[in-house]
Design a protein around this motif. Structure first.
Motif, PDB file in Angstrom:
ATOM      1  N   ALA A   1       6.400  -2.799  -3.880  1.00 51.07           N
ATOM      2  CA  ALA A   1       5.531  -3.971  -3.942  1.00 51.07           C
ATOM      3  C   ALA A   1       5.855  -4.896  -2.772  1.00 51.07           C
ATOM      4  O   ALA A   1       7.012  -5.067  -2.396  1.00 51.07           O
ATOM      5  N   ARG A   2       4.807  -5.454  -2.168  1.00 52.20           N
ATOM      6  CA  ARG A   2       5.021  -6.349  -1.028  1.00 52.20           C
ATOM      7  C   ARG A   2       3.948  -7.426  -1.041  1.00 52.20           C
ATOM      8  O   ARG A   2       2.790  -7.154  -1.380  1.00 52.20           O
ATOM      9  N   LYS A   3       4.335  -8.635  -0.677  1.00 50.51           N
ATOM     10  CA  LYS A   3       3.364  -9.737  -0.594  1.00 50.51           C
ATOM     11  C   LYS A   3       3.247 -10.196   0.851  1.00 50.51           C
ATOM     12  O   LYS A   3       4.242 -10.287   1.569  1.00 50.51           O
ATOM     13  N   LEU A   4       2.022 -10.486   1.275  1.00 49.23           N
ATOM     14  CA  LEU A   4       1.817 -11.092   2.587  1.00 49.23           C
ATOM     15  C   LEU A   4       1.054 -12.388   2.398  1.00 49.23           C
ATOM     16  O   LEU A   4       0.103 -12.449   1.608  1.00 49.23           O
ATOM     17  N   ARG A   5       1.486 -13.413   3.125  1.00 48.93           N
ATOM     18  CA  ARG A   5       0.768 -14.682   3.081  1.00 48.93           C
ATOM     19  C   ARG A   5      -0.516 -14.566   3.893  1.00 48.93           C
ATOM     20  O   ARG A   5      -0.665 -13.683   4.732  1.00 48.93           O
ATOM     21  N   LYS A   6      -1.437 -15.474   3.634  1.00 49.48           N
ATOM     22  CA  LYS A   6      -2.661 -15.562   4.433  1.00 49.48           C
ATOM     23  C   LYS A   6      -2.287 -15.632   5.918  1.00 49.48           C
ATOM     24  O   LYS A   6      -1.350 -16.328   6.277  1.00 49.48           O
ATOM     25  N   ARG A   7      -3.016 -14.910   6.757  1.00 51.45           N
ATOM     26  CA  ARG A   7      -2.800 -14.843   8.211  1.00 51.45           C
ATOM     27  C   ARG A   7      -1.624 -13.965   8.635  1.00 51.45           C
ATOM     28  O   ARG A   7      -1.426 -13.750   9.836  1.00 51.45           O
ATOM     29  N   GLN A   8      -0.849 -13.480   7.669  1.00 52.13           N
ATOM     30  CA  GLN A   8       0.285 -12.643   8.049  1.00 52.13           C
ATOM     31  C   GLN A   8      -0.236 -11.252   8.438  1.00 52.13           C
ATOM     32  O   GLN A   8      -1.251 -10.788   7.916  1.00 52.13           O
TER      33      GLN A   8
ATOM     34  N   ASP B   1       1.983  -1.261  17.763  1.00 55.31           N
ATOM     35  CA  ASP B   1       2.979  -0.701  16.838  1.00 55.31           C
ATOM     36  C   ASP B   1       2.450   0.568  16.177  1.00 55.31           C
ATOM     37  O   ASP B   1       1.237   0.742  16.040  1.00 55.31           O
ATOM     38  N   VAL B   2       3.344   1.436  15.760  1.00 50.17           N
ATOM     39  CA  VAL B   2       2.946   2.567  14.928  1.00 50.17           C
ATOM     40  C   VAL B   2       2.790   2.068  13.496  1.00 50.17           C
ATOM     41  O   VAL B   2       3.616   1.302  13.010  1.00 50.17           O
ATOM     42  N   CYS B   3       1.699   2.486  12.863  1.00 49.57           N
ATOM     43  CA  CYS B   3       1.433   2.057  11.481  1.00 49.57           C
ATOM     44  C   CYS B   3       2.247   2.931  10.531  1.00 49.57           C
ATOM     45  O   CYS B   3       1.809   4.014  10.155  1.00 49.57           O
ATOM     46  N   LYS B   4       3.427   2.465  10.196  1.00 49.58           N
ATOM     47  CA  LYS B   4       4.355   3.275   9.395  1.00 49.58           C
ATOM     48  C   LYS B   4       3.970   3.322   7.921  1.00 49.58           C
ATOM     49  O   LYS B   4       4.422   4.183   7.180  1.00 49.58           O
ATOM     50  N   TYR B   5       3.178   2.356   7.482  1.00 48.67           N
ATOM     51  CA  TYR B   5       2.904   2.242   6.053  1.00 48.67           C
ATOM     52  C   TYR B   5       1.430   2.392   5.713  1.00 48.67           C
ATOM     53  O   TYR B   5       0.555   2.082   6.514  1.00 48.67           O
ATOM     54  N   ILE B   6       1.220   2.842   4.493  1.00 47.26           N
ATOM     55  CA  ILE B   6      -0.113   2.751   3.902  1.00 47.26           C
ATOM     56  C   ILE B   6       0.046   1.886   2.664  1.00 47.26           C
ATOM     57  O   ILE B   6       1.037   2.012   1.943  1.00 47.26           O
ATOM     58  N   GLY B   7      -0.887   0.952   2.473  1.00 48.07           N
ATOM     59  CA  GLY B   7      -0.774   0.036   1.345  1.00 48.07           C
ATOM     60  C   GLY B   7      -1.967   0.164   0.414  1.00 48.07           C
ATOM     61  O   GLY B   7      -3.097   0.316   0.880  1.00 48.07           O
ATOM     62  N   PHE B   8      -1.709   0.109  -0.876  1.00 46.10           N
ATOM     63  CA  PHE B   8      -2.782   0.046  -1.863  1.00 46.10           C
ATOM     64  C   PHE B   8      -2.926  -1.427  -2.246  1.00 46.10           C
ATOM     65  O   PHE B   8      -1.955  -2.063  -2.671  1.00 46.10           O
ATOM     66  N   ILE B   9      -4.139  -1.972  -2.078  1.00 45.71           N
ATOM     67  CA  ILE B   9      -4.321  -3.411  -2.322  1.00 45.71           C
ATOM     68  C   ILE B   9      -4.465  -3.704  -3.812  1.00 45.71           C
ATOM     69  O   ILE B   9      -5.420  -3.266  -4.454  1.00 45.71           O
ATOM     70  N   VAL B  10      -3.499  -4.431  -4.349  1.00 49.77           N
ATOM     71  CA  VAL B  10      -3.534  -4.839  -5.756  1.00 49.77           C
ATOM     72  C   VAL B  10      -4.319  -6.136  -5.889  1.00 49.77           C
ATOM     73  O   VAL B  10      -5.093  -6.320  -6.831  1.00 49.77           O
ATOM     74  N   LYS B  11      -4.125  -7.033  -4.916  1.00 50.00           N
ATOM     75  CA  LYS B  11      -4.816  -8.325  -4.960  1.00 50.00           C
ATOM     76  C   LYS B  11      -4.945  -8.880  -3.546  1.00 50.00           C
ATOM     77  O   LYS B  11      -4.032  -8.728  -2.744  1.00 50.00           O
ATOM     78  N   GLY B  12      -6.085  -9.506  -3.265  1.00 52.80           N
ATOM     79  CA  GLY B  12      -6.279 -10.134  -1.960  1.00 52.80           C
ATOM     80  C   GLY B  12      -7.159  -9.306  -1.043  1.00 52.80           C
ATOM     81  O   GLY B  12      -7.802  -8.343  -1.473  1.00 52.80           O
TER      82      GLY B  12
ATOM     83  N   LEU C   1      -1.980 -11.633  -0.107  1.00 48.06           N
ATOM     84  CA  LEU C   1      -2.194 -10.197  -0.297  1.00 48.06           C
ATOM     85  C   LEU C   1      -1.028  -9.553  -1.050  1.00 48.06           C
ATOM     86  O   LEU C   1       0.134  -9.740  -0.675  1.00 48.06           O
ATOM     87  N   GLU C   2      -1.356  -8.819  -2.098  1.00 50.18           N
ATOM     88  CA  GLU C   2      -0.321  -8.065  -2.816  1.00 50.18           C
ATOM     89  C   GLU C   2      -0.633  -6.577  -2.704  1.00 50.18           C
ATOM     90  O   GLU C   2      -1.712  -6.132  -3.111  1.00 50.18           O
ATOM     91  N   ILE C   3       0.302  -5.822  -2.152  1.00 51.61           N
ATOM     92  CA  ILE C   3       0.070  -4.388  -1.978  1.00 51.61           C
ATOM     93  C   ILE C   3       1.229  -3.571  -2.532  1.00 51.61           C
ATOM     94  O   ILE C   3       2.323  -4.098  -2.773  1.00 51.61           O
ATOM     95  N   LEU C   4       0.965  -2.290  -2.724  1.00 54.71           N
ATOM     96  CA  LEU C   4       2.007  -1.311  -3.014  1.00 54.71           C
ATOM     97  C   LEU C   4       2.038  -0.390  -1.813  1.00 54.71           C
ATOM     98  O   LEU C   4       1.023   0.229  -1.481  1.00 54.71           O
ATOM     99  N   GLN C   5       3.186  -0.318  -1.130  1.00 55.94           N
ATOM    100  CA  GLN C   5       3.177   0.446   0.106  1.00 55.94           C
ATOM    101  C   GLN C   5       4.175   1.595   0.102  1.00 55.94           C
ATOM    102  O   GLN C   5       5.141   1.615  -0.652  1.00 55.94           O
ATOM    103  N   SER C   6       3.861   2.559   1.004  1.00 53.02           N
ATOM    104  CA  SER C   6       4.627   3.791   1.056  1.00 53.02           C
ATOM    105  C   SER C   6       4.523   4.364   2.471  1.00 53.02           C
ATOM    106  O   SER C   6       3.688   3.916   3.255  1.00 53.02           O
ATOM    107  N   THR C   7       5.347   5.350   2.783  1.00 56.52           N
ATOM    108  CA  THR C   7       5.337   5.935   4.134  1.00 56.52           C
ATOM    109  C   THR C   7       4.633   7.295   4.144  1.00 56.52           C
ATOM    110  O   THR C   7       4.392   7.890   3.090  1.00 56.52           O
ATOM    111  N   ASN C   8       4.367   7.780   5.342  1.00 53.37           N
ATOM    112  CA  ASN C   8       3.723   9.076   5.540  1.00 53.37           C
ATOM    113  C   ASN C   8       4.513  10.193   4.840  1.00 53.37           C
ATOM    114  O   ASN C   8       3.933  11.013   4.113  1.00 53.37           O
ATOM    115  N   ALA C   9       5.837  10.211   5.057  1.00 52.55           N
ATOM    116  CA  ALA C   9       6.673  11.260   4.467  1.00 52.55           C
ATOM    117  C   ALA C   9       6.590  11.240   2.947  1.00 52.55           C
ATOM    118  O   ALA C   9       6.520  12.294   2.296  1.00 52.55           O
ATOM    119  N   GLU C  10       6.577  10.041   2.371  1.00 54.82           N
ATOM    120  CA  GLU C  10       6.473   9.932   0.913  1.00 54.82           C
ATOM    121  C   GLU C  10       5.112  10.418   0.419  1.00 54.82           C
ATOM    122  O   GLU C  10       5.027  11.110  -0.609  1.00 54.82           O
TER     123      GLU C  10
END
Lengths: 195, 195
Positions: free
Chosen positions: A34-41, A48-59, A106-115
DNA sequence: TTGAAGTGATGACTTAAATCAAGAAAATAT
DNA sequence: ATATTTTCTTGATTTAAGTCATCACTTCAA
């Protein structure tokens, strides 16, 4: 926190048409963070390499590029139950040409390519979901290609019929950028549409 | 005829990075049907459900729509080793809004949705290929979306760098339609590009 | 071998949408 | 509550690309 995962599990089961076992759920819970990002973050910055994929829970978030003149172009607007990533960078591990920024808290659940590779192998429902999303992406891409020949009005009408909630949720200048129009043009289209 | 399938098998093995067993090959040979279309013949007509997916062994085709004014818009140009179908109609079994027409004498290997499902279940290399193609489609779709903000020149330059062989292979008015430009505009762009 | 259809080039004109500019209204911060 | 960004509207002007019209060149078929 648990409720985040419940919504996520529901989503996987609904899209795939399959049930997740308790083991499946444990595996997902162990690896999605679980990860939270503030507005504008930023979730991703150009270069950068996009290391993560996020599922949007909210926002919500926007994916955009900046051209030589410094103008921003929005390619995607993302909301709840959508995946957030630059697929090209994420799959190929190449530096991204895109920026992804939170438009709302923004609230997401994130994971990596390998996972993700592991989930695809071990969780049938996850794999089925992935295939269906790919299918939908392919169909959406086909539709989007048609937009090349659309006039400003037609692009706007298409948005109104496909994603009416976007109009409430995002400021008009973001919508304009997403449609590839100037905000002045969109303002005029809306005025005419009211008549 | 066998040579058609050899090229097809090579393609699957190359994309998937896996080998096909003799059983796999037999199953594919039994279900993919060789078909020839003459120049100008239709693979799919607007309003019909796209029952088949074709692997292009030789020749080329265009996917296009006709707008209210009777103008044709090309969405896709397809050549050897590409798949020919309207994915939306093929997956969802809905009537297609597209026409697909042979531009040159066309040789394909074709199959139905139900058969594809079977290959995906029974042939690991086929399933791996399908996933990789989906990935590539998703990436290509992302790229294409950027084109909305491109000028006529930029769209042409992008084509020159990504698909230079298209310029030799297809008449200029087809290229123009594919880029969403009038053929006059493309003619002028090429003239300026020479300087 | 000669029309006929298809393709491509060029000029004149029109039009859709961008740009520039200035205010008004709304949202956010102090 | 009031200042300060941010967002939205409207008008004037410019520009990129489409449309219309004509002519040249090539293929292809009878």
């Amino acid at each position: 926190m648990m409720s985040n995962f419940e919504a996520f599990f529901d989503y996987i089961q609904k899209i795939s048409g399959q049930l997740l076992s308790e083991d499946d759920k444990d595996l997902l819970t162990a690896h999605f963070k679980a990860r939270k990002l503030r507005k504008r973050q930023y979730f991703l910055q150009e270069g950068d390499v996009c290391k993560y994929i996020g599922f949007i829970v909210k926002g919500s978030a926007r994916t955009f590029t900046v051209d030589e003149k410094g103008h921003e172009h929005i390619l995607k607007l993302s909301v709840e139950n959508w995946w957030l990533t630059d697929f090209e960078s994420f799959y190929l591990l190449t530096p991204s040409r895109f920026n992804i920024e939170a438009l709302e808290e923004l609230e997401i659940l994130q994971s990596t390519n390998a996972e993700i590779e592991e989930f695809l192998k071990k969780i049938p429902a996850f794999s089925a979901m992935s295939n269906i999303i790919s299918q939908n992406n392919t169909i959406a891409a086909q539709k989007r290609m048609q937009a090349i020949n659309y006039s400003a009005e037609e692009r706007y009408e298409e948005l109104v019929s496909n994603y009416p909630h976007f109009l409430q949720r995002f400021p008009q200048n973001m919508i304009a950028s997403y449609l590839g129009l100037s905000s002045e043009t969109l303002s005029r289209i809306k005025k005419n549409a009211l008549k």
